[in-house]
Design an enzyme around this catalytic site. Structure first.
Site, PDB file in Angstrom:
ATOM      1  N   ASP A 185      -6.850  10.086  -4.695  1.00 18.93           N
ATOM      2  CA  ASP A 185      -7.760   9.929  -5.947  1.00 18.93           C
ATOM      3  C   ASP A 185      -6.790  10.072  -7.066  1.00 18.93           C
ATOM      4  O   ASP A 185      -7.436   9.079  -7.892  1.00 18.93           O
ATOM      5  CB  ASP A 185      -8.958  11.009  -5.982  1.00 18.93           C
ATOM      6  CG  ASP A 185     -10.008  10.146  -5.617  1.00 18.93           C
ATOM      7  OD1 ASP A 185     -10.218   8.924  -5.776  1.00 18.93           O
ATOM      8  OD2 ASP A 185     -10.645  11.040  -5.055  1.00 18.93           O
ATOM      9  N   GLN A 205     -15.557  13.763  -2.234  1.00 19.05           N
ATOM     10  CA  GLN A 205     -16.647  12.707  -3.259  1.00 19.05           C
ATOM     11  C   GLN A 205     -16.861  13.189  -4.108  1.00 19.05           C
ATOM     12  O   GLN A 205     -18.092  14.378  -3.612  1.00 19.05           O
ATOM     13  CB  GLN A 205     -17.306  12.082  -2.046  1.00 19.05           C
ATOM     14  CG  GLN A 205     -18.095  10.930  -2.696  1.00 19.05           C
ATOM     15  CD  GLN A 205     -17.592   9.912  -3.087  1.00 19.05           C
ATOM     16  OE1 GLN A 205     -16.498   9.290  -2.749  1.00 19.05           O
ATOM     17  NE2 GLN A 205     -17.564   9.170  -4.277  1.00 19.05           N
ATOM     18  N   LYS A 246     -15.519   3.117   2.698  1.00 22.07           N
ATOM     19  CA  LYS A 246     -14.313   3.696   2.335  1.00 22.07           C
ATOM     20  C   LYS A 246     -14.121   4.122   3.539  1.00 22.07           C
ATOM     21  O   LYS A 246     -12.719   3.920   3.796  1.00 22.07           O
ATOM     22  CB  LYS A 246     -14.044   4.798   1.837  1.00 22.07           C
ATOM     23  CG  LYS A 246     -13.853   5.350  -0.073  1.00 22.07           C
ATOM     24  CD  LYS A 246     -13.946   6.223  -0.667  1.00 22.07           C
ATOM     25  CE  LYS A 246     -14.241   5.694  -2.671  1.00 22.07           C
ATOM     26  NZ  LYS A 246     -14.601   7.361  -3.041  1.00 22.07           N
TER      27      LYS A 246
HETATM   28  N1  GUN Z   1     -17.414   9.672  -7.592  1.00 20.17           N
HETATM   29  C1  GUN Z   1     -16.922   8.671  -7.818  1.00 20.17           C
HETATM   30  N2  GUN Z   1     -15.974   7.676  -7.827  1.00 20.17           N
HETATM   31  C2  GUN Z   1     -15.694   8.224  -7.478  1.00 20.17           C
HETATM   32  C3  GUN Z   1     -13.680   8.408  -6.374  1.00 20.17           C
HETATM   33  O1  GUN Z   1     -13.067   7.471  -7.419  1.00 20.17           O
HETATM   34  N3  GUN Z   1     -13.538   9.212  -6.335  1.00 20.17           N
HETATM   35  C4  GUN Z   1     -13.804  10.539  -6.232  1.00 20.17           C
HETATM   36  N4  GUN Z   1     -14.250  11.147  -4.850  1.00 20.17           N
HETATM   37  N5  GUN Z   1     -15.103  10.588  -6.412  1.00 20.17           N
HETATM   38  C5  GUN Z   1     -15.792   9.663  -6.778  1.00 20.17           C
END
Ligand code: GUN
Length: 294
Positions: A122, A99, A55
């Site tokens: 998110d 995350q 990311k």
């Molecule tokens: N862990 C797995 N997928 C995601 C996501 O889309 N966002 C976040 N913050 N954590 C994750």
């Protein structure tokens, strides 16, 4: 093989990222605003480390400002909330991503609720979820948003179509059901889950099938109708002695056998996967532009 059948997630994600890159240049030049995204990673889960790194790379490619805070596994909930609060107040930051998963002593609910919902790129904050269900403007969770973009950019007519989602997670199944119900998409939606008695009776009657259950090659050719659209959200490792790694990645769809009967289908890898980061970047740009009218 009719390549037109394949919904190429890499191609579509790259096209979106190119659009975002030029919009970002314009935003910088005209308004002096650089989209900013803050990542918070707690502990040293290897998968989470890779996700956050990827990311961050996408931010670099697109010309965004990004900052990553890596915190020790034993950080307290209050310390984490205090860091989130700093980012909530930071004008350079338009998106905050914590995350997941978090260590068991930290409540994911409390942490998600600590994020300013106007920076919740998110789309996990209750404000965004509530607004999504109510059909209001909000941040859409990235994977379901990516699926909607795959359908739109593949010119798939969704109006009045039957859609079945297999899997009711908060990250994919439930938000996707709500997006597919929106007026501009207008599907009739069924959500199947682990207690559904006969999934085949639903998939056989569906124009669009989205599988997000985490079971390798679950959706078989005898469960689908000729001409359906299949979206595979699964990422599963299965043993494969012919590979150097000893495994290969398959989705939740028996791709080889479903391919012939389908009208359009996403591969794994290279389907839904690449879209998630692209839509995170899209949400961050929307936030920087103040485009979501809360
Ligand atoms: N862990 C797995 N997928 C995601 C996501 O889309 N966002 C976040 N913050 N954590 C994750």
């Amino acid at each position: 093989m009719n390549q037109d059948k394949i919904i190429d997630g890499n191609l579509i994600a790259n096209a979106i990222k190119e659009e975002l890159k030029s919009e970002t240049e314009k935003l910088k030049k005209e308004k002096g605003i650089t989209p900013g995204l803050a990542f918070i990673l707690v502990g040293n889960n290897p998968a989470s480390q890779i996700y956050v790194r990827n990311k961050g790379k996408a931010c670099e490619e697109l010309g965004y400002y990004s900052i990553t805070k890596v915190l020790p596994e034993n950080i307290t909930e209050n310390e984490l909330i205090s860091l989130i609060d700093d980012f909530n107040k930071d004008e350079k930051i338009h998106g905050i991503l914590v995350q997941l998963p978090l260590p068991p002593h930290i409540s994911e609910t409390k942490i998600i609720e600590a994020i300013d919902y106007k920076k919740d790129v998110d789309g996990f904050h209750p404000q965004n979820i509530g607004r999504l269900v109510a059909g209001k403007e909000c941040f859409y969770p990235c994977t379901p948003y990516g699926i909607i973009e795959l359908l739109k950019r593949s010119n798939i007519n969704t109006i009045g179509k039957t859609a079945t989602i297999i899997g009711r997670s908060n990250i994919v199944g439930k938000p996707l059901a709500n997006l597919l119900l929106r007026k501009e998409i207008n599907c009739t939606v069924t959500v199947c889950h682990s207690a559904t008695k006969d999934i085949k009776q639903f998939t056989l009657n569906s124009d669009i099938i989205v599988v997000a259950m985490g079971k390798p090659e679950f959706l078989k050719a005898d469960m689908i109708n000729e001409g359906c659209v299949i979206i595979d959200v699964g990422i599963n490792r299965i043993p494969d002695s012919t590979r150097k790694s000893g495994y290969r990645i398959v989705g939740d769809v028996d791709y080889k056998n479903c391919y012939d009967k389908s009208f359009k289908i996403t591969p794994v890898p290279g389907g839904v996967g690449p879209m998630t980061i692209a839509m995170l970047m899209k949400n961050t740009l929307l936030s920087a532009k103040g485009k979501i009218q809360f």
